[in-house]
Scaffold this motif. Structure first.
Motif, mmCIF file in Angstrom:
data_model
loop_
_atom_site.group_PDB
_atom_site.id
_atom_site.type_symbol
_atom_site.label_atom_id
_atom_site.label_comp_id
_atom_site.label_asym_id
_atom_site.label_seq_id
_atom_site.Cartn_x
_atom_site.Cartn_y
_atom_site.Cartn_z
ATOM 1 N N LEU A 142 4.946 7.659 8.630
ATOM 2 C CA LEU A 142 3.277 7.782 9.027
ATOM 3 C C LEU A 142 2.696 8.255 7.920
ATOM 4 O O LEU A 142 1.385 7.674 7.450
ATOM 5 N N SER A 177 2.066 5.970 4.942
ATOM 6 C CA SER A 177 1.592 4.781 5.224
ATOM 7 C C SER A 177 -0.183 4.994 5.286
ATOM 8 O O SER A 177 -0.948 4.074 5.256
ATOM 9 N N LEU A 178 -0.608 6.192 5.213
ATOM 10 C CA LEU A 178 -1.788 6.611 5.312
ATOM 11 C C LEU A 178 -2.442 6.553 3.806
ATOM 12 O O LEU A 178 -2.228 7.290 3.103
ATOM 13 N N GLU A 208 2.193 6.751 17.921
ATOM 14 C CA GLU A 208 1.669 5.290 18.154
ATOM 15 C C GLU A 208 1.187 4.961 19.546
ATOM 16 O O GLU A 208 1.883 5.477 20.358
ATOM 17 N N SER A 209 0.685 3.878 19.828
ATOM 18 C CA SER A 209 0.440 3.435 21.081
ATOM 19 C C SER A 209 1.817 3.172 21.895
ATOM 20 O O SER A 209 2.828 2.648 21.068
ATOM 21 N N LEU A 218 0.459 1.116 -0.447
ATOM 22 C CA LEU A 218 0.887 1.763 0.943
ATOM 23 C C LEU A 218 2.283 1.523 1.085
ATOM 24 O O LEU A 218 2.706 0.268 0.989
ATOM 25 N N ILE A 219 2.910 2.311 1.878
ATOM 26 C CA ILE A 219 4.235 2.128 2.102
ATOM 27 C C ILE A 219 4.514 2.114 3.670
ATOM 28 O O ILE A 219 4.458 3.032 4.313
ATOM 29 N N PRO A 220 4.311 0.814 4.218
ATOM 30 C CA PRO A 220 4.344 0.801 5.585
ATOM 31 C C PRO A 220 5.739 0.893 6.281
ATOM 32 O O PRO A 220 6.934 0.872 5.470
ATOM 33 N N ILE A 221 5.799 1.166 7.484
ATOM 34 C CA ILE A 221 7.038 1.211 8.142
ATOM 35 C C ILE A 221 7.368 0.149 8.668
ATOM 36 O O ILE A 221 6.611 -0.728 9.455
ATOM 37 N N ALA A 222 8.492 -0.664 8.432
ATOM 38 C CA ALA A 222 8.871 -1.764 8.562
ATOM 39 C C ALA A 222 9.246 -1.887 10.252
ATOM 40 O O ALA A 222 9.463 -1.020 10.763
ATOM 41 N N GLY A 223 9.352 -3.330 10.589
ATOM 42 C CA GLY A 223 9.223 -3.785 12.012
ATOM 43 C C GLY A 223 8.153 -3.026 12.942
ATOM 44 O O GLY A 223 7.160 -2.868 12.694
ATOM 45 N N LEU A 224 8.816 -3.052 14.207
ATOM 46 C CA LEU A 224 7.792 -2.780 15.508
ATOM 47 C C LEU A 224 8.534 -1.656 16.166
ATOM 48 O O LEU A 224 9.576 -1.571 16.226
ATOM 49 N N PRO A 225 7.612 -0.965 17.095
ATOM 50 C CA PRO A 225 8.214 -0.111 17.946
ATOM 51 C C PRO A 225 9.046 -0.634 19.123
ATOM 52 O O PRO A 225 8.892 -1.784 19.317
ATOM 53 N N ARG A 266 14.121 0.587 12.644
ATOM 54 C CA ARG A 266 13.007 0.383 11.614
ATOM 55 C C ARG A 266 13.247 1.557 10.243
ATOM 56 O O ARG A 266 12.452 1.721 9.340
#
Lengths: 338, 336
Positions: B258, B261-262, B45-46, B275-282, B297
């Motif tokens: 990843l 979540s797609l 990711e960015s 969709l199963i997101p990844i919680a939190g932030l990088p 995370r």
């Protein structure tokens, strides 16, 4: 056929922008951003609006919300014609329809606190006041998964995903029934996209929202939308239920669009056949004669260069604007009769 | 491919940025080998350091604030990080070329396309003006720009996004590099144009026998393109495997997250599937910790993850992960 099930009815909508030249801004031509588009959105559904950049999908979204004054055509929202409403009445109606923007960085005022941003629609429309207003803002922030304490912070303190949540909270402030989501997840990281999509789905279930989901991400459309409209160069070329579109796309443009999307699975990728389109999208200021897609269409026929196909319902809730699709459909139905 | 020596070997590459807010640990000791003719994808990711890693290899990191703290990049026997500037300048362009995400800003608007593509030919290969001009037409033809002889006189603004990226590719390949580094080359393009560019790169790869490092955030696009995938998170390689193995058997919780979540265009939405997101932030990567960077995370995190950062270890043929937990044992129902 406007009934209770329809929340939004768009007929023959046109949105042209003048091309001007010289000191006197003479109009020398028109960019036909949206050209004669008609469709209907049912209450509580999510209609996906897909197409490549420059196809007019964002302009269409804005013209529906009367953020652009349409050149021609009608937009009926909850049974009421919007294009002829006086400005003051329009503001009242449009509180029921909101927009979520693509870029969470430029769509939030950096000098306003998050609380002020979410409060602004309430102030403009004179909803609640004082303590009550503060409570509404806190509720909104919590509803979109943010801490109510964030109200005193500024947008730059938040990540892209959190900012998009702020934008959603602002859109929800006036209890809208209809939301235009203009590429709401495009600028977010993959792992964050899913968070926002899930939030939008939850809100839809809780509040009974209707979405017009504008995007170029066809994988996400399949996930979130009930029906899909595919746009090409200002026109809707195919409109259908989501599964019908993905399993049985009839327009050659939709077919190639679907085949161009990579699948995150190397085993599937090995066997997939790509329809690679040649060239680029023509300019909407100078669309080709005949069918707009005729310059790139792999199945193009003589007729396509002269006549313009209309959007026709070939199967229940599945409309296509294409002579080739029409012909093969006629052949198929003739064979059935035999 | 396995027994020969690698074309490029990256060892312990570490790049940091010294900013006002503190030191950003952008790339933290990554190592990998790249073989001749091989295509690898660096996915993340960015902010995960994937682009910084590429710029470090090319020695294009602005210093200061950036600094390549340590590491080796051995390319055909030479350590690029120790080369004199002039020698490095020659490597860039003739042996390693790079294309960037935004074809809009990587072309100079005041020079013609033809002039810009001819520049490396004249500079690196000492071609005469006339020979270079002829070669440019060939190159534009090779990347599928029709009417190339006329098009060399065009300026970048007269080209569409897809055509600009083709021109960039022509420029990158003008001196027949051994390695092409492609940094999100299709992200700014529409899907139909993206498909055109991917087909083009596949064709040219076979014709020129190049190695490619394809940097992207899109696990979809590299599935049909790369032979091996490196997944990066917070400046570390957290998982690497041959492409089929990675998608069939993702073993780092981040890779797994990843992929889950797609949404997929080839699969309908089963009833109730979310969709199963990844919680939190990088993480912001300013404070280095001893913990696994993904631990905050990670749904599988155990105590050890918070005190010790795992290094890469093999879990199968050419399959490595940096994780203390065996997700297949910890949660077989999640892995499917």
């Amino acid at each position: 056929m406007s009934d209770n099930q329809t929340i939004m009815e768009v007929n023959n909508l046109k949105m042209y922008f003048p091309i001007t030249r010289g000191v006197f801004k003479r109009t020398v031509g028109w960019t036909q951003a949206v050209d004669d588009v008609s469709f209907r959105i049912k209450k509580g559904e999510t209609l996906g609006l897909v197409g490549e950049s420059g196809c007019g999908k964002t302009t269409l979204g804005r013209a529906i919300l009367q953020l652009h004054k349409p050149t021609a055509g009608t937009v009926k929202f909850e049974g009421e014609e919007l294009t002829t409403l006086p400005r003051r009445d329009l503001r009242e109606r449009t509180s029921r329809m909101q927009i979520i923007f693509q870029d969470p960085f430029s769509s939030l005022n950096p000098r306003m606190t998050v609380g002020a941003i979410v409060r602004e629609p309430l102030v403009i429309h004179g909803v609640a006041n004082g303590e009550e207003r503060r409570r509404v803002v806190e509720e909104l922030l919590e509803r979109v998964g943010l801490n109510a304490q964030f109200a005193n912070r500024f947008p730059h303190e938040f990540s892209g995903g959190q900012r998009q949540r702020i934008g959603i909270a602002r859109a929800l402030a006036l209890n809208p029934t209809f939301i235009v989501a203009d590429e709401p997840i495009t600028s977010l990281d993959v792992s964050i996209q899913a968070q926002i999509v899930n939030l939008m789905e939850d809100l839809q279930d809780e509040l009974g929202l209707t979405y017009l989901f504008i995007t170029h991400d066809l994988s996400m459309v399949r996930h979130i939308c009930d029906r899909v409209a595919v746009m090409y160069l200002g026109k809707i070329v195919e409109l259908s239920g989501v599964e019908a579109l993905y399993n049985n796309a009839m327009h050659p443009y939709t077919q190639s669009l679907l085949s161009a999307i990579p699948v995150p699975d190397p085993v599937v990728e090995e066997t997939r056949q790509r329809i690679i389109l040649e060239g680029d999208v023509p300019s909407p200021a100078n669309p080709p004669a005949g069918c707009n897609f005729c310059t790139r269409c792999p199945k193009v026929m003589e007729r396509c260069f002269h006549a313009e196909p209309e959007l026709k319902e070939l199967a229940p809730d599945h409309s296509v604007a294409c002579f080739v699709a029409e012909e093969s459909w006629q052949k198929a139905s003739m064979q059935k009769e035999v | 491919m396995n027994n020969q020596s690698p074309l490029m070997s990256v060892k312990d590459l570490t790049t940091r940025f010294h900013t006002e807010d503190g030191t950003v640990f952008a790339v933290n000791g990554i190592s990998y080998d790249l073989f001749e003719g091989e295509t690898i994808a660096v996915v993340g990711e960015s902010g995960c350091g994937k682009s910084v890693h590429a710029l470090s290899i090319m020695r294009l990191i602005p210093t200061p604030p950036g600094e390549i703290v340590r590491g080796e990049v051995t390319f055909q026997g030479r350590d690029l990080l120790k080369l004199p500037r002039d020698a490095m300048r020659h490597v860039r362009g003739t042996e390693i070329a790079m294309i960037f995400q935004d074809p809009m800003t990587s072309l100079n608007p005041v020079f013609t396309i033809g002039y810009q593509i001819a520049e490396p030919l004249r500079e690196h290969l000492n071609m005469s003006k006339k020979a270079a001009e002829e070669r440019v037409v060939e190159l534009l033809d090779m990347v599928g720009i029709s009417d190339a002889a006329e098009r060399v006189k065009s300026y970048p603004h007269e080209f569409s996004g897809g055509m600009r990226q083709r021109a960039m590719i022509a420029m990158a390949l003008s001196c027949m590099p051994k390695l092409l580094i492609a940094d999100e080359p299709t992200t700014a393009l529409d899907v139909t144009i993206q498909a055109q560019i991917v087909e083009l790169v596949k064709r040219l790869r076979a014709e020129l026998n190049m190695s490619i490092i394809w940097i992207t955030h899109d696990l979809g696009i590299v599935a049909g393109l790369a032979e091996r995938i490196l997944v990066m998170y917070a400046g570390y390689i957290v998982e690497t495997a041959p492409v089929k193995e990675l998608y069939a058997n993702p073993s780092h919780p981040y890779t797994l997250g990843l992929l889950r979540s797609l949404p997929r265009v080839d699969k309908g939405r089963a009833a109730g599937r979310r969709l199963i997101p990844i919680a939190g932030l990088p993480p912001d990567q300013i404070d280095p910790t001893n913990a696994c960077p993904f631990a905050p995370r990670c749904q599988f995190a155990v105590e050890r993850c918070l005190s010790e950062n795992p290094s890469l270890k093999s879990i199968g043929p050419r399959h490595q992960i940096a994780c203390w937990v065996n997700v297949h044992e910890a949660a077989p129902e999640v892995v499917r």
